[in-house]
Structures are given as C-alpha cells and as structure tokens.
Design a protein around this motif. Structure first.
Motif: not given
Ligand code: NAD
Length: 359
Positions: A120-122, A135-137, A159-161
């Motif tokens: 995801a890149g956060s 509400e999301k800010t 990480l599931p496929t």
């Molecule tokens: P997530 O962090 O919600 O993870 C989803 C699920 O996958 C969780 O149950 C986690 O425990 C599981 N998981 C994660 N890695 C795993 C792995 N390697 N093996 C097995 N399970 C694993 O998902 P996400 O898509 O990474 O993050 C989404 C959230 O991040 C959203 O809230 C989004 O708004 C936020 N986000 C923020 C930014 C930012 O720059 N602030 C950028 C991207 C995403």
C-alpha cells in the motif's frame, strides 16, 4: 523545459530478504531501546515473534490496529505507550498498522520503525488519515513520516494472492497519478515509471506462483517506489474517487483502487499524453487504460464495483460527492464524465477512450 521543485523526504530504507534480522541494529541507530510492536489482531503472532527477537528492547505488543486508523484505538494504544514508558514503535503490517504508528508519533514524537507487509505504500508518506465519529480526516506532516523502513521480501510471502494483486495495483495508482501531478518533477517521474514496470512484471507472476521470490522482490521494490510517489506529490481524480467510494460507500480500499484505476486513466488520458506514454512503456501495452484493466484481470481481481455492493443507484450520489470539492486534476472534473466513468466502473465493462468533446 519544465521548471520544478523537488523535496526529498528524510527516511532511511533497508531493503532485501531476511532484513527483519537487522531490526535491533536499526533501533540502536535511532538511539531507541524500548519498543512497542504494533500489529492488527491477524498479525499478532508475527508481532510477538518480533518482540522475542528484540530481547531487552522488545517491551510489548499492541495488536489492535484497524482500517482507517480509528482515534479511539489510538487513544487506547497511547495509554500503553505511557504506562510502558516505550521510546519507539515498530509497526509490522500494512497501511492500517502503519497508520496507528503514525497516529502515535503525531501525539508523542516517538520514533517509528516500520516493516511493511503489503504494497500500500503508507510507510513512505508523511500522510495520516484518521477516523472519528464516522468522519475521516487526512493531514500531511513530516511528524508522521517513519524514520526507518525495513522492507523484507520474506514477510510478503504470506500476503494472499488476491490481496497481493489489489494491493499492488493500489500502489500502481499512486505512481500513475504522480506522472500527471501538478507538482510533479523528473525524479518522481523516473520512480513512478520504474515502480509501475516492476509491479506490472511481478504481480501476474505472483498470482500464479505466490512464493516466487524474484517476483515478490520486484513487487516490493515497485511498492517502495510507488509509495515514495504518493509521499512526494499530489494525487488527483483517481484518489478522490476512491476516497469517496471508501468513505461514503464503505468499499474496501485496495479492491476499489484496482477497479477504478483504468477508468480514471481513460478519463485523464486526453489531458496527459506523456503520462500515458510512460504507463504504456512500463506495462508494454498500447493503451494505458486497457493495459491497467488487463493487469487487473491477470491478477484475478474483481473487475466491477457492482461485485463490491456498489449499485447503479449509487452512481448519482457518488458523482455528486466526488465533484463537490475535486482535487486538482489534469482534465476538468465535470459531472457528466464522472457519471459515465462510475457507470462503467460499476459494470466493469472494458474502458473506452473518453474525449468528452473537450480535448
Ligand atoms: P491493511 O493494513 O488493512 O491489511 C489488511 C489485512 O491483511 C490485515 O488483516 C493485515 O493484518 C493483513 N496482512 C497484511 N500483510 C499481510 C501479510 N504479509 N500476510 C498476511 N496477512 C497480511 O491493508 P493495506 O491495504 O495495507 O492498508 C489499507 C489502509 O492503509 C487504509 O486504511 C488506507 O487508507 C491506508 N493507507 C494509507 C496511506 C498513507 O499514506 N497514509 C497509504 C496507503 C494506504
């Protein structure tokens, strides 16, 4: 010549296979010796293992991280931070867990080491989105940028496929919008094209062979580059649409990004020809929108918002919300075009060129 401003973000990145073993050293470099390890309930065991690995430096686990960083969970975690007198957090997980680490850093100034396990890149951004009372800010401040990021390819093998594909295309979306960002610059453009190419090559391989290390390494490398794009320049229509669909219709984050991206690209294509050429070169395709659509199919992702519960009747309200305070976009955001875009994404039909009679 295009004038530009480039702002490098101060974070340290350690990338490789087995790099988790360097965590203790990395804490020392930051001058930290008491870590609270953060995770979601699903990754609690992994977090426990990290605490054990850290020995004296591993103080405890807080495994309640949740999607969209709810403030009540942050407040609960802050109690633990105080009572345990920790001096840093280690977030192991995806955007949800990393969001909790950022929220704690914002309120305490504690250093963050982040170990991302999704694409995801956060971890590369100074952006924090939080939710309170529904509400999301979102805010952008260097106070939430993690000091150190440890990318360990091994941790992505689980990480599931399905999620690998959608999380990877979520990352590609950051790079795509960076290519036509108003505040774009040549360095970010290079990173964006390389990030799209690395993910575009790797994700279809992972879909068929999730334990392929080369492909996992390529995808994580691409995710890093794409995260850096998101952290550095402004996002446009695609991200606005996904925030609308996530915030007001509760659609899941990565799947929604994956479905919407080809249609947002088809909409913006006439106004961003250089970006389209780079996407095509990165993916080895003739048309950026259909190339991204085909990538979604190659990773086995859902192709229609309808399958996420978004109905034809929802299109009008989503159009209204998405056009109310639009982000800057290379092409004017007008209701008819957005309605068409959302209708196509709802049904999942192959994207069509949309010149809207404008260009
Ligand atoms: P997530 O962090 O919600 O993870 C989803 C699920 O996958 C969780 O149950 C986690 O425990 C599981 N998981 C994660 N890695 C795993 C792995 N390697 N093996 C097995 N399970 C694993 O998902 P996400 O898509 O990474 O993050 C989404 C959230 O991040 C959203 O809230 C989004 O708004 C936020 N986000 C923020 C930014 C930012 O720059 N602030 C950028 C991207 C995403």
């Amino acid at each position: 010549m295009q004038p530009f401003v480039y702002n490098g973000l101060p974070s340290r990145v350690v990338f490789g296979q087995g790099t988790l073993s360097r965590l203790s050293e990395e804490l020392e470099l930051l001058g930290c010796s008491r870590a609270l390890v953060l995770a979601t309930p699903q990754q609690q065991q992994q977090a426990q293992d990290v605490v054990k690995q850290l020995g004296d430096k591993g103080i405890d686990v807080y495994a309640q991280a949740a999607m969209h960083t709810p403030v009540d969970i942050t407040e609960d975690a802050l109690q633990r931070v105080k009572s345990l007198n920790v001096d840093c957090t280690v977030a192991i997980g995806g955007g949800s867990t990393i969001g909790l680490g950022k929220a704690i850093a914002l309120r305490t100034g504690l250093a963050q080491v982040v170990i991302p396990t999704t694409y995801a890149g956060s971890e590369m951004t100074p952006i924090l989105g939080e939710t309170q009372n529904g509400e999301k800010t979102t805010q952008r401040t260097l106070d939430v940028l993690p000091e150190t990021v440890i990318y360990d390819v091994d941790l992505t093998l689980t990480l599931p496929t399905g999620m690998s594909g959608t999380s990877g295309i979520n990352a590609i979306a950051h790079a795509v919008e960076a290519l036509y960002a108003r505040d774009g610059n040549p360095v970010i453009t290079l990173m964006a094209e390389e990030g799209i190419a690395a993910l575009g090559r790797s994700l279809p391989v992972i879909a068929n062979d999730p334990s392929n290390i080369e492909a996992r390494a390529g995808a994580l490398y691409g995710a890093w580059l794409c995260g850096a794009c998101l952290g550095s320049v402004g996002m446009s229509l695609h991200h606005k649409l996904c925030h609308t669909l996530g915030g007001s219709f509760n659609l899941p984050h990565a799947e929604t990004h994956t479905i919407v991206l080809p249609y947002a690209v088809a909409y913006n294509a006439p106004a961003a020809p250089d970006a389209m050429a780079r996407i095509c070169r990165a993916l080895g395709c003739d048309d950026a929108a259909t190339g991204l659509y085909d990538l979604g199919r190659a990773v086995g992702a859902t192709g229609a918002l309808a399958e996420l519960g978004f109905s034809v009747e929802d299109v009008e309200r989503a159009t209204e919300i998405a056009t109310r305070n639009p982000y800057w976009n290379p092409r004017d955001v007008e209701a008819n075009g957005i309605r068409r875009l959302l209708t196509d994404a709802q049904s999942g039909r192959r994207p069509q060129a949309d010149n809207g009679g404008e260009q």
